[in-house]
Design an enzyme around this catalytic site. Structure first.
Site, PDB file in Angstrom:
ATOM      1  N   PHE A 139      -6.288   0.046   5.268  1.00  0.00           N
ATOM      2  CA  PHE A 139      -4.900   0.035   4.788  1.00  0.00           C
ATOM      3  C   PHE A 139      -4.469   1.408   4.290  1.00  0.00           C
ATOM      4  O   PHE A 139      -3.309   1.802   4.447  1.00  0.00           O
ATOM      5  CB  PHE A 139      -4.738  -1.028   3.702  1.00  0.00           C
ATOM      6  CG  PHE A 139      -5.184  -2.397   4.141  1.00  0.00           C
ATOM      7  CD1 PHE A 139      -4.870  -2.850   5.420  1.00  0.00           C
ATOM      8  CD2 PHE A 139      -5.925  -3.210   3.318  1.00  0.00           C
ATOM      9  CE1 PHE A 139      -5.288  -4.104   5.848  1.00  0.00           C
ATOM     10  CE2 PHE A 139      -6.348  -4.467   3.743  1.00  0.00           C
ATOM     11  CZ  PHE A 139      -6.035  -4.916   5.003  1.00  0.00           C
ATOM     12  N   ARG A 159     -19.360  -1.289  -2.433  1.00  0.00           N
ATOM     13  CA  ARG A 159     -19.087  -2.071  -3.626  1.00  0.00           C
ATOM     14  C   ARG A 159     -20.025  -3.290  -3.695  1.00  0.00           C
ATOM     15  O   ARG A 159     -20.818  -3.538  -2.805  1.00  0.00           O
ATOM     16  CB  ARG A 159     -17.630  -2.496  -3.681  1.00  0.00           C
ATOM     17  CG  ARG A 159     -17.071  -3.133  -2.459  1.00  0.00           C
ATOM     18  CD  ARG A 159     -16.751  -4.608  -2.478  1.00  0.00           C
ATOM     19  NE  ARG A 159     -16.732  -5.226  -3.791  1.00  0.00           N
ATOM     20  CZ  ARG A 159     -17.258  -6.405  -4.041  1.00  0.00           C
ATOM     21  NH1 ARG A 159     -17.881  -7.060  -3.073  1.00  0.00           N
ATOM     22  NH2 ARG A 159     -17.199  -6.934  -5.230  1.00  0.00           N
ATOM     23  N   GLU A 197       0.806  -1.223   0.000  1.00  0.00           N
ATOM     24  CA  GLU A 197       0.000   0.000   0.000  1.00  0.00           C
ATOM     25  C   GLU A 197       0.835   1.267   0.000  1.00  0.00           C
ATOM     26  O   GLU A 197       0.428   2.294  -0.546  1.00  0.00           O
ATOM     27  CB  GLU A 197      -0.953   0.003   1.203  1.00  0.00           C
ATOM     28  CG  GLU A 197      -2.060  -1.045   1.137  1.00  0.00           C
ATOM     29  CD  GLU A 197      -1.586  -2.441   1.495  1.00  0.00           C
ATOM     30  OE1 GLU A 197      -0.472  -2.588   2.045  1.00  0.00           O
ATOM     31  OE2 GLU A 197      -2.333  -3.409   1.239  1.00  0.00           O
TER      32      GLU A 197
END
Lengths: 343, 308
Positions: free
Chosen positions: A111, A194, A86
């Site tokens: 993250f 999502r 990340e």
């Protein structure tokens, strides 16, 4: 591990009579009674990229779980799989933005906010580069426990100058925020819903369209004003319908842009009609929408009766999402009950 | 308020494809770097300017600046392609200073290169200066990124190298980092990614002076020899004496000429305070202490040792 679960670590358990499975990370957020749209972010990004050559998509091994795979499938030459890294994801996005591309970087909210923060702060925000960070599993939208529950992401990013923060409610917001992010010149952090994402706002207000930086009244009401963002607008609207049966008249002001805050609208609505003002957010009680609104009300001398619905200042339990929403006060029933108790 | 205009704002509306016509599509002509000023003199001038800035502030990362001066001279006056009067020229090679505290050295090199006006040397580190103590992209022409939070440069360099390739721009990306940054996990994320994307337009220069804030780098995390590590990841690796101008030039030439589709690293072993013997002998620390009367003495030592 949370304190409550630690205390019961050595207690043997039996299978429950009613089975409610832990929500998988890939599960869509259930919202009863609403139509859903599949992968609104991925499809909106493909549409935007058709007319804007600058757009590229990057992910740190989570394209499938951030709906970026739709973009990757449609435009494979513009998709960059950065691997499970990340810090690299954000640095590379910054580098590509320096070369005048418009990177959409996706991962989970935990993250981005925790692991990659310094890179977002210094490589992206300090430079005011147009990197669009889009993150799944905001707040309490997974039952996996604190490792995946980004309950403090907005507090973290609110402290970062130059950042614009979006907390969308539904598929309409998610689809609408993409072109708005493209048009906005600076860095953006957007929470993502999502999978099969419910369409909520247009059912309550057919002419609703997402506008960056603008709070909008979705429902009028004379007794209570709920100022909400993200999925809590969905909960507030459902709770308002429920409370209408008790002749409690609840207005809902939807604030999808957490920063910059639409102070003008928030103050105007809070001043109107002497209503109880309740903020509702899918986020810890610290440093999110509620405290931001409280500051504005206090600074402006708006002496509203004020309450906050938010997650507690705790690491949350693992379990099934409906159970957890009930436990932590984000369910429709709990929202309605809390509002009623304050009247 | 004091910041220079950000390069990204005025160009966002433009198409990224071929922003300056066909010019950037042709390999740069590097013959323009030829000069009758030798690289050794350039390095001396960089050291002079760095010492002058140290004197102005009464402090500075002078040990690092004196150590890296030869590498910067070779980079800016032999390897890099740029236009001093147009620091944001699209065809330029990108030079990233990951180590923000080395800004004193880069300012000296940028002044020597004509990118920064030497008249501003007296403003170094002062309020309203374009040359703050730690390098930032938004303050200084020629400063590509904001370094200082260590371990950032190489990842950004990877992104810029990918972006350049996407545009069909043959410019190279150079990232200057320190040995201390070898301890940052993000560095190794970038190391792996550069290989994954076969970034043959990326050259990483590591200043290995074996000195980080609390002591020797070799006593912390960078214990093993560097070239085998980088090679194992898939990089082309060279290790040179970073204070040997011919060696540095040869390494830069080899890195640039390499045909293999892989990123390149040059580990430059340097000596802190190089060129000022009494400082070289001093107990070396991350932030070398220089007494007020020693700046002019150090300059005098430099002049004695200057190339003929």
């Amino acid at each position: 591990m949370t304190l409550a679960s630690m205390a019961r670590k050595y207690e043997a358990r039996k299978a429950p009579e009613r089975k409610v499975a832990t929500s998988a990370m890939i599960a869509s957020l259930a919202a009863e009674g609403y139509d859903t749209v599949a992968a609104p972010f991925g499809h909106a990004l493909v549409e935007a990229a058709k007319t804007d050559d600058r757009i590229v998509g990057l992910s740190a091994d989570l394209s499938k779980y951030t709906d970026l795979h739709v973009f990757a499938d449609a435009m494979p030459e513009r998709f960059y799989q950065m691997g499970m890294a990340e810090q690299l994801l954000m640095s590379v996005a910054a580098g590509m933005a320096r070369e005048r591309f418009l990177p959409f970087a996706t991962t989970y909210a935990v993250f981005a906010a925790r692991r990659a923060y310094d890179f977002i702060a210094m490589a992206i925000a300090e430079e005011n580069l147009p990197v669009k960070i889009v993150c799944a599993l905001p707040g309490l939208t997974t039952g996996y426990g604190p490792s995946h529950q980004a309950t403090e992401d907005l507090a973290i990013f609110r402290g970062l100058p130059n950042m614009t923060l979006i907390d969308p409610c539904d598929a309409v917001d998610v689809a609408g925020m993409v072109p708005a992010m493209v048009a906005h010149e600076g860095p953006v952090y957007a929470r993502l819903l999502r999978g099969k994402v419910p369409s909520v706002l247009t059912r309550h207000r057919p002419d609703y369209r997402f506008e960056l930086g603008r709070a909008q009244v979705i429902r009028e009401g004379g007794d209570v004003l709920v100022i909400s963002s993200g999925i809590m607008t969905m909960r507030a609207l459902d709770a308002a319908e429920k409370l209408a049966g008790d002749r409690i008249d609840v207005a809902v002001l939807h604030v999808p842009t957490i920063k910059p805050l639409d102070v003008e609208t928030i103050l105007a609505e809070s001043q109107a009609g002497g209503r109880l003002v309740v903020t509702a957010e899918n986020h810890t009680v610290n440093g999110g929408l509620g405290e931001a609104v409280a500051r504005e009300l206090l600074t402006a001398g708006v002496a509203s009766r004020f309450r906050m619905i938010a997650l507690p200042d705790e690491f949350l339990e693992a379990g099934a999402l409906p159970t957890l929403h009930e436990m932590y006060g984000l369910s429709v029933d709990r929202v309605a009950a809390q509002i009623k108790s304050w009247l | 308020m004091f910041r220079k205009f950000h390069p990204c704002f005025d160009v966002l509306a433009l198409s990224v494809a071929n922003p300056e016509g066909e010019e950037i599509m042709t390999p740069p002509d590097r013959s323009g770097r030829r000069s009758n000023v030798s690289l050794e003199e350039r390095a001396l001038n960089i050291r002079r300017k760095a010492l002058r800035m140290g004197e102005i502030q009464g402090q500075g990362y002078i040990g690092q600046a004196l150590g890296i001066a030869d590498v910067l001279a070779a980079t800016y006056f032999h390897a890099l392609e740029y236009r001093p009067d147009d620091p944001e020229w699209e065809g330029r090679d990108r030079f990233l200073l990951s180590i923000g505290h080395y800004a004193i050295a880069l300012y000296a090199a940028l002044m020597e290169a004509g990118v920064l006006p030497e008249e501003e040397i007296e403003t170094y580190g002062m309020d309203d200066s374009r040359m703050p103590m730690s390098g930032m992209a938004s303050y200084t022409p020629g400063m590509e990124i904001t370094g200082g939070s260590l371990g950032h440069g190489l990842g950004i360099a990877v992104g810029m190298a990918m972006g350049l390739r996407r545009k069909g721009n043959p410019a190279l990306v150079y990232n200057l980092m320190s040995d201390g940054e070898l301890g940052e996990g993000s560095t190794w994320e970038a190391v792996m990614s550069a290989v994954q994307w076969k970034l043959d337009n990326l050259i990483c220069i590591v200043d290995f002076n074996n000195q980080q804030a609390d002591g020797p780098t070799r006593d912390a995390l960078a214990v093993a020899a560097e070239p085998p590590k980088w090679e194992a990841f898939g990089w082309h690796a060279q290790e040179v004496d970073g204070n040997d101008m011919d060696a540095v030039v040869a390494a830069l030439d080899a890195a640039r000429a390499l045909a293999e589709p892989k990123p390149r690293v040059i580990i430059c072993n340097t000596t802190m305070c190089k060129g000022v013997d009494f400082l070289e002998r001093r107990e070396i620390t991350h932030f070398v202490r220089v007494e007020p009367d020693e700046w002019s003495k150090a300059l005098a030592v430099l002049e004695e040792g200057k190339p003929q």
